[in-house]
Structure formats: C-alpha cells, structure tokens
Design an enzyme around this catalytic site. Structure first.
Site, short mmCIF file in Angstrom:
data_model
loop_
_atom_site.label_atom_id
_atom_site.label_comp_id
_atom_site.label_asym_id
_atom_site.label_seq_id
_atom_site.Cartn_x
_atom_site.Cartn_y
_atom_site.Cartn_z
N ALA A 14 5.00 9.00 -0.60
CA ALA A 14 3.81 8.62 -1.38
C ALA A 14 3.06 9.85 -1.91
CB ALA A 14 2.87 7.77 -0.53
N CYS A 15 3.50 11.05 -1.52
CA CYS A 15 2.80 12.29 -1.89
C CYS A 15 3.56 13.00 -3.00
CB CYS A 15 2.72 13.19 -0.65
SG CYS A 15 2.14 14.86 -0.98
N GLY A 16 2.87 13.26 -4.12
CA GLY A 16 3.49 13.95 -5.24
C GLY A 16 3.97 15.34 -4.90
N ARG A 19 7.17 14.92 -3.02
CA ARG A 19 8.27 14.52 -3.92
C ARG A 19 8.74 15.69 -4.77
NH1 ARG A 19 4.79 10.07 -4.65
NH2 ARG A 19 4.23 10.83 -6.73
#
Length: 141
Positions: A14-16, A19
């Site tokens: 969920a964390c950019g 990712r």
C-alpha cells in the site's frame, strides 16, 4: 530475471515508496524475497538485528504517519529502545518501510532510490517513480 534470495525487502504494497523500491530492485535484474511485514512481521530478534545492521536507533525506524504513534505517546523522548521495539512488535504498522537487505548492507530505503546504494547491480538505467519523478540511471557504477 534471476531469483536473488540474498535480497529481501520488508514491503508494504500500500506504500508508494515501498512499491518504487521493489520495482527498482526488479529493474536491477533481481527478484527479491518479498516480506509483507504487516502480514508476517519480523520477530523481535530479527527487528533488533535489522536496526543494528542499519546502524540506526529504534526511534529512527518509527513511522508516525497513518499509525498509532501519537495515541501511544511515542514522541516521549524518555522511552527506551526496548519500549519502542515493544510498540513496533505490538503494532507492525509503526515499522517504517521499506527495509532492504542485500549482501552489501541493510537500509531503510526512504527515498526509494536509496536502494541503489546497496544493490549488487545498481545500473538500472533511468527509473520513473509512480508519481512521475525521474531517477537518473546509474550506469557503469
């Protein structure tokens, strides 16, 4: 892409930043072991080991945004590393991410391009983050 069991990422999909870091590792030609630490948190011993190998304090690894940091009163400077680690064990969302482990070191990769410092093959060429920011390539390093 070669499987690289010697490279691990403590990842939150969920964390950019997490990712982007994972994408950079893959662009380097490695397929890391992906540990979704919210589902499979590190043991206390593993967490203490990671902190030590990064050369940071437990406080340096705490994440404030989107966590129970304030409700738990973790801004109290009198809290010991043990108390902060206890909080991270009880609430893994407090562990900042992504943490990457490679043969060249262990690092909290914020910003995501910090991973290039510890990748065996940092020559990934230009990389565009999810937000459109360009990370210039490190070719021939």
């Amino acid at each position: 892409m070669s499987t690289s069991p010697e490279i691990s990422i403590y990842h939150n999909p969920a964390c950019g930043t997490s990712r982007n870091t994972l994408a950079m590792i893959r662009q380097s030609g490695a397929e890391p072991q992906v540990i979704e630490y919210l589902n499979t948190p590190p043991s206390r011993a593993e967490l203490v080991d990671l902190i030590g190998r990064m050369g940071i304090t437990a406080r340096d690894l705490l994440r404030r945004k989107g966590t129970p940091y304030d409700e738990l009163g973790l801004d109290d400077s009198a809290l010991s590393d043990d108390a902060l680690i206890d909080a991270m064990m009880a609430h893994p969302i407090l562990i900042n991410r992504p943490i990457v482990v490679t043969p060249l070191g262990v690092k909290l990769c914020r910003p995501s391009e910090a991973v290039l410092d510890i990748l065996p093959n940092p020559s990934i060429g230009d990389f565009t983050k999810e937000d459109g920011e360009l990370v210039p390539g490190r070719n021939g390093e």
